[in-house]
Design a protein around this motif. Structure first.
Motif, PDB file in Angstrom:
ATOM      1  N   MET A 171     -21.451  -2.639 -10.412  1.00  0.00           N
ATOM      2  CA  MET A 171     -21.783  -2.856  -9.023  1.00  0.00           C
ATOM      3  C   MET A 171     -20.850  -2.031  -8.144  1.00  0.00           C
ATOM      4  SD  MET A 171     -21.983  -6.459  -7.080  1.00  0.00           S
ATOM      5  CE  MET A 171     -21.141  -6.569  -5.537  1.00  0.00           C
ATOM      6  N   ILE A 172     -21.428  -1.269  -7.243  1.00  0.00           N
ATOM      7  CA  ILE A 172     -20.642  -0.431  -6.341  1.00  0.00           C
ATOM      8  C   ILE A 172     -20.494  -1.156  -5.003  1.00  0.00           C
ATOM      9  CG2 ILE A 172     -20.579   1.748  -5.081  1.00  0.00           C
ATOM     10  CD1 ILE A 172     -22.214   2.966  -7.355  1.00  0.00           C
ATOM     11  N   LEU A 173     -19.255  -1.323  -4.596  1.00  0.00           N
ATOM     12  CA  LEU A 173     -18.997  -1.938  -3.303  1.00  0.00           C
ATOM     13  C   LEU A 173     -19.080  -0.887  -2.209  1.00  0.00           C
ATOM     14  CD1 LEU A 173     -15.937  -4.249  -4.010  1.00  0.00           C
ATOM     15  CD2 LEU A 173     -18.259  -4.948  -3.529  1.00  0.00           C
ATOM     16  N   ARG A 174     -19.744  -1.228  -1.133  1.00  0.00           N
ATOM     17  CA  ARG A 174     -19.787  -0.331   0.019  1.00  0.00           C
ATOM     18  C   ARG A 174     -18.830  -0.881   1.052  1.00  0.00           C
ATOM     19  NH1 ARG A 174     -25.356   2.121   1.566  1.00  0.00           N
ATOM     20  NH2 ARG A 174     -23.949   3.792   2.010  1.00  0.00           N
ATOM     21  N   ARG A 175     -17.900  -0.067   1.442  1.00  0.00           N
ATOM     22  CA  ARG A 175     -16.901  -0.484   2.420  1.00  0.00           C
ATOM     23  C   ARG A 175     -17.421  -0.218   3.822  1.00  0.00           C
ATOM     24  NH1 ARG A 175     -13.098  -3.451  -0.375  1.00  0.00           N
ATOM     25  NH2 ARG A 175     -12.553  -2.359  -2.247  1.00  0.00           N
ATOM     26  N   ASP A 176     -17.080  -1.101   4.716  1.00  0.00           N
ATOM     27  CA  ASP A 176     -17.471  -1.001   6.112  1.00  0.00           C
ATOM     28  C   ASP A 176     -16.211  -0.758   6.944  1.00  0.00           C
ATOM     29  OD1 ASP A 176     -17.804  -2.851   8.785  1.00  0.00           O
ATOM     30  OD2 ASP A 176     -19.670  -1.826   8.249  1.00  0.00           O
ATOM     31  N   ILE A 177     -16.300   0.115   7.934  1.00  0.00           N
ATOM     32  CA  ILE A 177     -15.102   0.427   8.723  1.00  0.00           C
ATOM     33  C   ILE A 177     -14.565  -0.797   9.447  1.00  0.00           C
ATOM     34  CG2 ILE A 177     -15.541   2.888   8.986  1.00  0.00           C
ATOM     35  CD1 ILE A 177     -16.663   2.361  11.747  1.00  0.00           C
ATOM     36  N   PHE A 178     -15.438  -1.721   9.809  1.00  0.00           N
ATOM     37  CA  PHE A 178     -14.977  -2.905  10.520  1.00  0.00           C
ATOM     38  C   PHE A 178     -14.280  -3.892   9.589  1.00  0.00           C
ATOM     39  CE2 PHE A 178     -18.372  -1.041  13.029  1.00  0.00           C
ATOM     40  CZ  PHE A 178     -17.667  -0.785  14.188  1.00  0.00           C
ATOM     41  N   GLN A 179     -14.693  -3.927   8.336  1.00  0.00           N
ATOM     42  CA  GLN A 179     -13.953  -4.708   7.341  1.00  0.00           C
ATOM     43  C   GLN A 179     -12.569  -4.096   7.142  1.00  0.00           C
ATOM     44  OE1 GLN A 179     -16.765  -4.330   4.104  1.00  0.00           O
ATOM     45  NE2 GLN A 179     -17.039  -6.557   4.050  1.00  0.00           N
ATOM     46  N   ALA A 180     -12.523  -2.780   7.132  1.00  0.00           N
ATOM     47  CA  ALA A 180     -11.252  -2.092   6.908  1.00  0.00           C
ATOM     48  C   ALA A 180     -10.259  -2.368   8.026  1.00  0.00           C
ATOM     49  CB  ALA A 180     -11.489  -0.590   6.772  1.00  0.00           C
ATOM     50  N   ILE A 181     -10.704  -2.331   9.259  1.00  0.00           N
ATOM     51  CA  ILE A 181      -9.767  -2.526  10.373  1.00  0.00           C
ATOM     52  C   ILE A 181      -9.497  -4.002  10.649  1.00  0.00           C
ATOM     53  CG2 ILE A 181     -10.309  -0.310  11.443  1.00  0.00           C
ATOM     54  CD1 ILE A 181     -11.947  -1.909  13.552  1.00  0.00           C
ATOM     55  N   ALA A 182     -10.164  -4.905   9.922  1.00  0.00           N
ATOM     56  CA  ALA A 182      -9.909  -6.330  10.092  1.00  0.00           C
ATOM     57  C   ALA A 182      -8.521  -6.715   9.578  1.00  0.00           C
ATOM     58  CB  ALA A 182     -10.973  -7.152   9.377  1.00  0.00           C
ATOM     59  N   ASP A 183      -7.975  -5.931   8.682  1.00  0.00           N
ATOM     60  CA  ASP A 183      -6.677  -6.241   8.087  1.00  0.00           C
ATOM     61  C   ASP A 183      -5.547  -5.605   8.897  1.00  0.00           C
ATOM     62  OD1 ASP A 183      -4.377  -5.362   6.086  1.00  0.00           O
ATOM     63  OD2 ASP A 183      -5.356  -7.152   5.290  1.00  0.00           O
ATOM     64  N   PRO A 184      -4.525  -6.375   9.275  1.00  0.00           N
ATOM     65  CA  PRO A 184      -3.430  -5.832  10.088  1.00  0.00           C
ATOM     66  C   PRO A 184      -2.628  -4.728   9.394  1.00  0.00           C
ATOM     67  CG  PRO A 184      -2.991  -8.127   9.503  1.00  0.00           C
ATOM     68  CD  PRO A 184      -4.379  -7.803   9.039  1.00  0.00           C
ATOM     69  N   THR A 185      -2.495  -4.804   8.076  1.00  0.00           N
ATOM     70  CA  THR A 185      -1.763  -3.755   7.354  1.00  0.00           C
ATOM     71  C   THR A 185      -2.530  -2.437   7.425  1.00  0.00           C
ATOM     72  OG1 THR A 185      -0.783  -5.376   5.862  1.00  0.00           O
ATOM     73  CG2 THR A 185      -0.756  -3.071   5.146  1.00  0.00           C
ATOM     74  N   ARG A 186      -3.837  -2.506   7.265  1.00  0.00           N
ATOM     75  CA  ARG A 186      -4.634  -1.278   7.336  1.00  0.00           C
ATOM     76  C   ARG A 186      -4.622  -0.705   8.750  1.00  0.00           C
ATOM     77  NH1 ARG A 186      -7.656  -4.068   3.176  1.00  0.00           N
ATOM     78  NH2 ARG A 186      -9.131  -4.976   4.657  1.00  0.00           N
ATOM     79  N   ARG A 187      -4.626  -1.573   9.752  1.00  0.00           N
ATOM     80  CA  ARG A 187      -4.520  -1.069  11.136  1.00  0.00           C
ATOM     81  C   ARG A 187      -3.178  -0.376  11.344  1.00  0.00           C
ATOM     82  NH1 ARG A 187      -6.825  -6.203  12.366  1.00  0.00           N
ATOM     83  NH2 ARG A 187      -4.815  -6.922  13.169  1.00  0.00           N
ATOM     84  N   ALA A 188      -2.130  -0.938  10.773  1.00  0.00           N
ATOM     85  CA  ALA A 188      -0.802  -0.323  10.890  1.00  0.00           C
ATOM     86  C   ALA A 188      -0.763   1.029  10.180  1.00  0.00           C
ATOM     87  CB  ALA A 188       0.269  -1.260  10.330  1.00  0.00           C
ATOM     88  N   ILE A 189      -1.419   1.124   9.051  1.00  0.00           N
ATOM     89  CA  ILE A 189      -1.501   2.405   8.334  1.00  0.00           C
ATOM     90  C   ILE A 189      -2.226   3.433   9.202  1.00  0.00           C
ATOM     91  CG2 ILE A 189      -2.536   3.589   6.344  1.00  0.00           C
ATOM     92  CD1 ILE A 189      -1.973   0.979   4.733  1.00  0.00           C
ATOM     93  N   LEU A 190      -3.307   3.021   9.838  1.00  0.00           N
ATOM     94  CA  LEU A 190      -4.039   3.941  10.720  1.00  0.00           C
ATOM     95  C   LEU A 190      -3.169   4.419  11.877  1.00  0.00           C
ATOM     96  CD1 LEU A 190      -7.538   2.222  10.792  1.00  0.00           C
ATOM     97  CD2 LEU A 190      -6.944   4.400   9.702  1.00  0.00           C
ATOM     98  N   VAL A 191      -2.350   3.528  12.409  1.00  0.00           N
ATOM     99  CA  VAL A 191      -1.431   3.927  13.486  1.00  0.00           C
ATOM    100  C   VAL A 191      -0.446   4.977  12.973  1.00  0.00           C
ATOM    101  CG1 VAL A 191       0.438   3.121  14.985  1.00  0.00           C
ATOM    102  CG2 VAL A 191      -1.671   1.794  14.801  1.00  0.00           C
ATOM    103  N   LEU A 192       0.083   4.769  11.765  1.00  0.00           N
ATOM    104  CA  LEU A 192       0.984   5.765  11.164  1.00  0.00           C
ATOM    105  C   LEU A 192       0.289   7.118  11.006  1.00  0.00           C
ATOM    106  CD1 LEU A 192       2.769   3.853   8.265  1.00  0.00           C
ATOM    107  CD2 LEU A 192       3.877   4.954  10.209  1.00  0.00           C
ATOM    108  N   LEU A 193      -0.940   7.080  10.511  1.00  0.00           N
ATOM    109  CA  LEU A 193      -1.668   8.319  10.244  1.00  0.00           C
ATOM    110  C   LEU A 193      -2.183   8.986  11.514  1.00  0.00           C
ATOM    111  CD1 LEU A 193      -3.631   7.290   7.043  1.00  0.00           C
ATOM    112  CD2 LEU A 193      -1.600   8.743   7.204  1.00  0.00           C
TER     113      LEU A 193
END
Length: 115
Positions: free
Chosen positions: A1-23
């Motif tokens: 089964m292939i999971l499809r990631r959604d950008i809104f699921q990705a930014i729901a996590d505070p760590t991932r948002r912090a990574i985006l700020v770094l990048l």
């Protein structure tokens, strides 16, 4: 089964948002990203993988190092969605402001109220 990631699921996590700020300010390696967090490197690596799978981050290999950078075009999708919400909330706040102004300007407001 292939999971499809959604950008809104990705930014729901505070760590991932912090990574985006770094990048947003620089292109850096996974190790350099992990150095900014207290969590295990494998945890940060998983966050980077999720951001990559949904297209918010892309990787480029230079020699033995893999550098990660933000994909601005995907960030624009989030911005467009936020603009829609912003318009709705601005209209609601304008309506509330108009209502409060009307109440404050109504000279009879509160005079007929029972104590």
């Amino acid at each position: 089964m292939i999971l499809r990631r959604d950008i809104f699921q990705a930014i729901a996590d505070p760590t991932r948002r912090a990574i985006l700020v770094l990048l947003a300010s620089q292109t850096i390696t996974a190790g350099a990203i992990a150095d900014n967090f207290d969590g295990a490197r494998s945890t940060i690596s998983k966050h980077i993988q999720i951001l990559t799978e949904c297209g918010l981050v892309e990787s480029n290999q230079l020699g033995r190092e893999i550098y990660y950078q933000i994909k601005i075009d995907k960030m624009k999708e989030i911005d467009l969605w936020m603009d829609q919400l912003r318009l709705i909330w601005e209209a609601r706040f304008d309506n509330l402001d108009n209502y409060i102004t009307k109440i404050q300007n109504d000279k009879n407001y509160g005079k007929n109220r029972k104590s």
